[in-house]
Design a protein around this motif. Structure first.
Motif, PDB file in Angstrom:
ATOM      1  N   PRO A 135       0.826  -1.215   0.000  1.00 11.22           N
ATOM      2  CA  PRO A 135       0.000   0.000   0.000  1.00 11.22           C
ATOM      3  C   PRO A 135       0.858   1.262   0.000  1.00 11.22           C
ATOM      4  CG  PRO A 135       0.025  -1.028   2.184  1.00 11.22           C
ATOM      5  CD  PRO A 135       0.748  -1.963   1.262  1.00 11.22           C
ATOM      6  N   ALA A 137       0.388   5.562  -0.692  1.00 12.01           N
ATOM      7  CA  ALA A 137      -0.547   6.662  -0.931  1.00 12.01           C
ATOM      8  C   ALA A 137      -0.161   7.429  -2.199  1.00 12.01           C
ATOM      9  CB  ALA A 137      -0.542   7.595   0.273  1.00 12.01           C
ATOM     10  N   TYR A 189      -5.409   3.173   8.239  1.00 18.74           N
ATOM     11  CA  TYR A 189      -4.885   3.813   9.447  1.00 18.74           C
ATOM     12  C   TYR A 189      -6.116   4.073  10.294  1.00 18.74           C
ATOM     13  CZ  TYR A 189      -0.441   4.969   7.102  1.00 18.74           C
ATOM     14  OH  TYR A 189       0.769   4.920   6.465  1.00 18.74           O
ATOM     15  N   THR A 215      -2.093  -0.827   9.523  1.00 21.77           N
ATOM     16  CA  THR A 215      -0.709  -0.361   9.635  1.00 21.77           C
ATOM     17  C   THR A 215      -0.432   0.111  11.058  1.00 21.77           C
ATOM     18  OG1 THR A 215      -0.679   0.236   7.313  1.00 21.77           O
ATOM     19  CG2 THR A 215       1.010   1.238   8.705  1.00 21.77           C
ATOM     20  N   LYS A 261       0.412  -4.754   9.808  1.00 20.81           N
ATOM     21  CA  LYS A 261       1.571  -4.349   8.986  1.00 20.81           C
ATOM     22  C   LYS A 261       2.521  -3.460   9.797  1.00 20.81           C
ATOM     23  CE  LYS A 261       2.784  -2.003   4.655  1.00 20.81           C
ATOM     24  NZ  LYS A 261       3.254  -0.655   4.956  1.00 20.81           N
ATOM     25  N   HIS A 285       8.103   0.270   6.946  1.00 21.22           N
ATOM     26  CA  HIS A 285       7.408   1.299   6.165  1.00 21.22           C
ATOM     27  C   HIS A 285       8.349   1.875   5.092  1.00 21.22           C
ATOM     28  CE1 HIS A 285       3.502   3.599   6.782  1.00 21.22           C
ATOM     29  NE2 HIS A 285       4.022   4.243   5.772  1.00 21.22           N
ATOM     30  N   ASP A 319       8.157  -6.562   3.526  1.00 24.56           N
ATOM     31  CA  ASP A 319       8.468  -5.627   2.443  1.00 24.56           C
ATOM     32  C   ASP A 319       9.599  -4.696   2.840  1.00 24.56           C
ATOM     33  OD1 ASP A 319       7.496  -3.381   3.859  1.00 24.56           O
ATOM     34  OD2 ASP A 319       5.590  -3.317   2.777  1.00 24.56           O
ATOM     35  N   GLY A 321      12.715  -2.566   0.251  1.00 26.78           N
ATOM     36  CA  GLY A 321      13.983  -2.702  -0.456  1.00 26.78           C
ATOM     37  C   GLY A 321      14.086  -3.871  -1.419  1.00 26.78           C
ATOM     38  N   ARG A 323      14.179  -5.451  -4.698  1.00 26.90           N
ATOM     39  CA  ARG A 323      14.337  -4.927  -6.062  1.00 26.90           C
ATOM     40  C   ARG A 323      14.692  -5.998  -7.091  1.00 26.90           C
ATOM     41  NH1 ARG A 323      12.166  -1.787  -3.446  1.00 26.90           N
ATOM     42  NH2 ARG A 323      12.717   0.387  -2.973  1.00 26.90           N
ATOM     43  N   GLY A 342       6.959  -1.764  -2.933  1.00 31.11           N
ATOM     44  CA  GLY A 342       6.358  -0.434  -2.809  1.00 31.11           C
ATOM     45  C   GLY A 342       6.799   0.503  -3.909  1.00 31.11           C
ATOM     46  N   ARG A 343       7.895   1.223  -3.666  1.00 31.68           N
ATOM     47  CA  ARG A 343       8.312   2.286  -4.596  1.00 31.68           C
ATOM     48  C   ARG A 343       8.421   1.846  -6.051  1.00 31.68           C
ATOM     49  NH1 ARG A 343      11.059   2.954   0.103  1.00 31.68           N
ATOM     50  NH2 ARG A 343      10.978   4.960   1.181  1.00 31.68           N
TER      51      ARG A 343
HETATM   52  C1  LIG Z   1       5.108   6.804  -1.501  1.00 33.51           C
HETATM   53  C2  LIG Z   1       4.818   5.812  -0.424  1.00 33.51           C
HETATM   54  C3  LIG Z   1       3.619   5.890   0.269  1.00 33.51           C
HETATM   55  C4  LIG Z   1       3.322   4.951   1.254  1.00 33.51           C
HETATM   56  N1  LIG Z   1       2.114   5.011   1.876  1.00 33.51           N
HETATM   57  C5  LIG Z   1       1.796   4.038   2.759  1.00 33.51           C
HETATM   58  C6  LIG Z   1       0.494   4.026   3.347  1.00 33.51           C
HETATM   59  O1  LIG Z   1      -0.345   4.895   3.091  1.00 33.51           O
HETATM   60  N2  LIG Z   1       0.214   3.015   4.226  1.00 33.51           N
HETATM   61  C7  LIG Z   1       1.136   2.042   4.531  1.00 33.51           C
HETATM   62  O2  LIG Z   1       0.840   1.151   5.324  1.00 33.51           O
HETATM   63  N3  LIG Z   1       2.361   2.047   3.992  1.00 33.51           N
HETATM   64  C8  LIG Z   1       2.710   3.006   3.107  1.00 33.51           C
HETATM   65  N4  LIG Z   1       3.946   2.991   2.527  1.00 33.51           N
HETATM   66  C9  LIG Z   1       4.903   1.896   2.853  1.00 33.51           C
HETATM   67  C10 LIG Z   1       4.755   0.721   1.885  1.00 33.51           C
HETATM   68  O3  LIG Z   1       3.541   0.050   2.099  1.00 33.51           O
HETATM   69  C11 LIG Z   1       5.885  -0.298   2.027  1.00 33.51           C
HETATM   70  O4  LIG Z   1       5.979  -0.697   3.366  1.00 33.51           O
HETATM   71  C12 LIG Z   1       7.240   0.205   1.533  1.00 33.51           C
HETATM   72  O5  LIG Z   1       7.086   1.072   0.439  1.00 33.51           O
HETATM   73  C13 LIG Z   1       8.105  -0.971   1.132  1.00 33.51           C
HETATM   74  O6  LIG Z   1       9.389  -0.545   0.797  1.00 33.51           O
HETATM   75  P1  LIG Z   1       9.879  -0.299  -0.717  1.00 33.51           P
HETATM   76  O7  LIG Z   1       9.274   0.967  -1.167  1.00 33.51           O
HETATM   77  O8  LIG Z   1      11.360  -0.222  -0.563  1.00 33.51           O
HETATM   78  O9  LIG Z   1       9.451  -1.487  -1.551  1.00 33.51           O
HETATM   79  C14 LIG Z   1       4.268   3.936   1.562  1.00 33.51           C
HETATM   80  C15 LIG Z   1       5.468   3.879   0.870  1.00 33.51           C
HETATM   81  C16 LIG Z   1       5.752   4.797  -0.113  1.00 33.51           C
HETATM   82  C17 LIG Z   1       7.056   4.668  -0.869  1.00 33.51           C
END
Ligand SMILES: Cc1cc2nc3c(=O)[nH]c(=O)nc-3n(C[C@H](O)[C@H](O)[C@H](O)COP(=O)(O)O)c2cc1C
Length: 400
Positions: A135, A137, A189, A215, A261, A285, A319, A321, A323, A342-343
């Protein structure tokens, strides 16, 4: 004086030899470019100059999507995605931790069927691969279709998508964009307002969500230096009360299973089991909340060493990192059932659904190739013997 200058120049060149790279240097003309910033720029120079997205066939691996998106989306939007907490050491550690552990590949194994063994279940739902879209945002920061690109691509690739509560599109709009065969788990949330919580749960149920993802790792606002420079702070900025009693109460407020989470210790993983959680996500996160928090690989290792039974008692996802195929395999080897991305998916969405599907296909292919080269014939049978776990102890953050 001379020796101090010499020392500094040695130190500078030592650092230059191993810079931290968001996107590893696999594209510069000579392998290791004189200008380390060049990275894939040498191969895709024209697109950087024109600020256009390269064709998807030029996008070789998940890190390439960050390069591509950074060239076309506004810096403020890119910063919101890229941001980590404070000095971003946890963000970096999430990426670098995988390189601190060596594989123990086996040979003389018939792995020719490996691609047919990627499929898995996540809380009883069937998927084509053991990874999902985490997830995140504000998908509109990369593409006007926003989360529609993610939910469509996840369905096309037959993987799970977890929409964020603070997505650009609301719960109903994402459900409307979800193809018939798509599966979503709704991230939330919560702030101890029972009326508001009941309303969110009702909407998630009505929208066909198959689980709630609660979360828990964001009790306070993230200390986000990079994001503050561009005014793109966290969507969830208040102090949030929570407790295990509260979690028990939440379980009575919905028919859906509630995944927790943001578990970062073996103690909390055990408490999740004790309090009847069906599944947890090991996560910091994406290093966005608390600098110094551990990567999910380090948490998985802590559980593996101190309470390995947890991996059998409940489903454990992770989750942060991830890649490359081999990154995911290292988590799966410890007993993690599925890994979240995520990213890279947010950056891939700069292309819309087509880009996200390309990212999904790349990771599936890499999982099969890397598992094959590790001598894993059936991905469901990967185990901790395929890794040398203690190699990181002297080298990284993890120590016993
Ligand atoms: C731009 C962005 C927004 C995120 N928003 C949320 C969110 O709204 N709720 C949540 O539980 N995690 C959020 N996360 C965390 C992701 O769910 C996830 O844990 C994380 O991106 C994993 O790492 P990675 O980006 O290296 O793959 C967000 C991450 C990013 C990069």
């Amino acid at each position: 004086m001379l020796s101090a200058t010499l020392f500094l120049s040695f130190a500078a060149s030592a650092l230059a030899a191993r810079p931290f790279l968001n996107e590893p240097d696999t594209g510069s003309v000579q392998g290791a470019s004189a200008n380390w910033l060049a990275r894939i720029d040498d191969a895709l120079a024209g697109f950087a100059a024109n600020r256009t997205l390269p064709p998807l066939e030029n996008i070789i691996g998940l890190p390439d999507f960050e390069w591509a998106a950074r060239n076309v989306i506004p810096i403020k939007n890119y910063t919101y995605y890229r941001n980590g907490a404070a000095g971003e050491w946890s963000y970096r550690n999430n990426l670098e931790v995988f390189s601190r552990f060596r594989l123990r590949p086996r040979v003389m194994v018939d792995i020719t069927n490996i691609e047919n063994t990627l499929n898995t279940t996540i809380l009883g739902q069937n998927f084509s691969a053991p990874f999902y879209i985490s997830p995140c945002a504000r998908a509109d920061y990369a593409h006007p279709e926003a989360e529609a690109g993610l939910v469509k691509a996840a369905a096309a690739g037959n993987i799970l998508y977890m929409p964020a509560l603070y997505a650009h599109l609301n719960i109903e709009e994402i459900a409307a964009a979800r193809p018939e065969n798509g599966t979503t788990f709704q991230q939330v949330y919560l702030n101890a307002n029972d009326t508001a919580t009941a309303e969110i749960f009702k909407r998630a149920e009505a929208a066909g969500s198959k689980a709630i993802v609660y979360t828990a790792d964001s009790a306070a606002d993230g200390n986000r230096h990079r994001a503050l420079r561009y005014g793109v702070g966290s969507a969830d900025s208040s102090y949030t009360p929570s407790s295990w009693e509260y979690y028990k109460k939440l379980q009575t407020m919905t028919t859906l299973p509630i995944i927790i989470k943001g578990i970062m210790t073996v103690e909390d993983a055990q408490l999740a089991v004790d309090n009847g959680a069906p599944a947890i996500v090991l996560s910091n996160h994406g290093g966005r909340q608390l600098d110094g928090s551990p990567s999910s690989l380090e948490v998985a290792l802590e559980i593996h060493e101190q309470a390995p039974g947890i991996f059998q008692k409940i489903e454990v996802y992770a989750d942060g990192g991830v890649r490359y195929g081999a990154d995911a395999l290292k988590l799966l080897a410890l007993g993690v059932k599925a890994v979240g991305i995520g990213r890279p998916m947010m950056y891939a969405n700069a292309y819309g659904a087509e880009g996200v599907l390309h990212a999904i296909n790349i990771l599936k292919k890499e999982l099969a190739l890397d598992a094959g080269n590790m001598g894993v014939a059936d991905l469901k049978k990967i185990d901790a013997s395929y890794m040398k776990w203690n190699s990181a102890a002297s080298n990284g953050w993890y120590s016993r």
